[in-house]
Design an enzyme around this catalytic site. Sequence first.
Site, short mmCIF file in Angstrom:
data_model
loop_
_atom_site.label_atom_id
_atom_site.label_comp_id
_atom_site.label_asym_id
_atom_site.label_seq_id
_atom_site.Cartn_x
_atom_site.Cartn_y
_atom_site.Cartn_z
N LYS A 67 31.71 46.82 36.87
CA LYS A 67 31.94 47.11 35.45
C LYS A 67 31.60 45.92 34.56
O LYS A 67 30.96 46.07 33.54
CB LYS A 67 33.43 47.45 35.18
CG LYS A 67 34.00 48.61 35.92
CD LYS A 67 35.44 48.86 35.49
CE LYS A 67 36.39 47.72 35.72
NZ LYS A 67 36.82 47.50 37.10
N ARG A 104 43.40 51.87 31.66
CA ARG A 104 43.66 51.86 33.10
C ARG A 104 44.87 52.70 33.47
O ARG A 104 45.17 52.85 34.65
CB ARG A 104 43.94 50.43 33.53
CG ARG A 104 42.84 49.80 34.36
CD ARG A 104 43.03 48.32 34.26
NE ARG A 104 42.76 47.62 35.45
CZ ARG A 104 41.81 46.68 35.53
NH1 ARG A 104 41.02 46.45 34.51
NH2 ARG A 104 41.66 46.00 36.61
N ARG A 144 33.38 37.23 47.13
CA ARG A 144 33.13 36.64 45.81
C ARG A 144 33.62 35.18 45.75
O ARG A 144 34.71 34.86 46.18
CB ARG A 144 33.85 37.48 44.75
CG ARG A 144 33.46 37.13 43.34
CD ARG A 144 33.61 38.28 42.42
NE ARG A 144 34.99 38.63 42.13
CZ ARG A 144 35.34 39.55 41.25
NH1 ARG A 144 34.42 40.22 40.59
NH2 ARG A 144 36.60 39.81 41.04
N ARG A 154 38.74 33.32 43.46
CA ARG A 154 39.65 33.62 42.34
C ARG A 154 41.02 34.02 42.92
O ARG A 154 41.05 34.69 43.96
CB ARG A 154 39.05 34.79 41.53
CG ARG A 154 39.47 34.82 40.08
CD ARG A 154 38.66 35.83 39.29
NE ARG A 154 39.26 37.17 39.30
CZ ARG A 154 38.74 38.22 38.67
NH1 ARG A 154 37.62 38.11 38.00
NH2 ARG A 154 39.33 39.39 38.73
N ARG A 189 45.26 45.42 44.17
CA ARG A 189 44.44 45.87 43.02
C ARG A 189 43.84 47.24 43.29
O ARG A 189 43.79 48.11 42.41
CB ARG A 189 43.31 44.86 42.75
CG ARG A 189 43.81 43.62 42.03
CD ARG A 189 42.85 42.46 42.22
NE ARG A 189 41.56 42.64 41.58
CZ ARG A 189 40.46 41.99 41.95
NH1 ARG A 189 40.47 41.14 42.95
NH2 ARG A 189 39.33 42.20 41.31
P1 ADP Z 1 39.28 43.99 38.29
O1 ADP Z 1 38.84 45.25 37.59
O2 ADP Z 1 38.22 43.47 39.22
O3 ADP Z 1 40.63 44.08 38.95
P2 ADP Z 1 39.85 42.68 35.72
O4 ADP Z 1 39.34 41.36 35.27
O5 ADP Z 1 39.44 43.90 34.96
O6 ADP Z 1 39.43 42.78 37.26
O7 ADP Z 1 41.46 42.66 35.74
C1 ADP Z 1 42.18 41.59 36.31
C2 ADP Z 1 43.68 41.82 36.15
O8 ADP Z 1 44.02 41.84 34.76
C3 ADP Z 1 44.22 43.14 36.69
O9 ADP Z 1 44.51 43.08 38.07
C4 ADP Z 1 45.49 43.33 35.84
O10 ADP Z 1 46.54 42.50 36.30
C5 ADP Z 1 45.04 42.81 34.48
N1 ADP Z 1 44.46 43.87 33.62
C6 ADP Z 1 43.19 43.93 33.15
N2 ADP Z 1 43.01 45.01 32.39
C7 ADP Z 1 44.20 45.68 32.37
C8 ADP Z 1 44.66 46.87 31.77
N3 ADP Z 1 43.86 47.63 31.01
N4 ADP Z 1 45.95 47.25 31.98
C9 ADP Z 1 46.79 46.51 32.73
N5 ADP Z 1 46.42 45.37 33.35
C10 ADP Z 1 45.14 44.94 33.16
#
Ligand code: ADP
Length: 230
Positions: free
Chosen positions: A27, A102, A140, A173, A184
């Site tokens: 994404k 989400r 990664r 990370r 996740r």
């Molecule tokens: P990925 O999709 O690879 O898990 P992101 O950078 O999108 O990575 O998200 C990293 C973390 O940030 C998530 O595991 C969560 O803790 C938080 N996060 C990001 N976007 C949201 C969201 N829309 N709602 C709740 N938590 C979020």
Amino acid sequence: MNSSQIPNPKSQAPLALILFGSPGSGKGTQSKLLAKALGIPQISTGDMLREHVRRGNAVGTKVEAKMKAGILVKDYVVNQLVEERLAQPDAANGFILDGYPRTRAQAEVLCGILSPRGVQAVVIHLVVDYNVIIARLTGRRQCPVCGTLYNVTSKPPKVPGVCDLEGAKLIVRDDDREEVIRERLDEYEKQTRPLIDFFRETGNRLYEIDASHDNPQAVFGKIEELIRES
Ligand code: ADP
């Protein structure tokens, strides 16, 4: 408009693109390519939250532990960040949402923002095989200095474990550790994937793209074609 830009789609309404898919589906990469090509901002809740953590402010303190554990942060926190971000002038002509919504509660808030603007979202669902996801996330590596991302199998640095640009030792990370990856993916299955039904019920245009095996540029080509036609 430069030659890499995609012409505006047929509809005159601002484009609200939602890039949807599991962690590791690409994404972030696709959102960046699309933002550049369409000349509209990429709004990544993950990046916004990481920036608050980096600054160590009130939002950052609130979300840090959850992010490290791979758990979703509270809806009201991300909803407020997104509402504020969408009110910025650069989002008036369209935007790309990366990692939001989400949960159903987030999707409902987003509908409440878009409906009065007369905007209907276009949802691009990046579908990737489970094993490919695991390989991408566990492989990664990131440069702690410049942020460049590598993958031990698909995009290795010239010298193993060392950034090509900075010479710094690459790191994993925090939330790319194996047990956190599991968390996740679990959050995605339970809270996020069911949103596909919500998007269907609310009449959003929803496109599925197989993004398992093509390189990022080829996946981008497929998305570009869909947007042209929409
Ligand atoms: P990925 O999709 O690879 O898990 P992101 O950078 O999108 O990575 O998200 C990293 C973390 O940030 C998530 O595991 C969560 O803790 C938080 N996060 C990001 N976007 C949201 C969201 N829309 N709602 C709740 N938590 C979020």
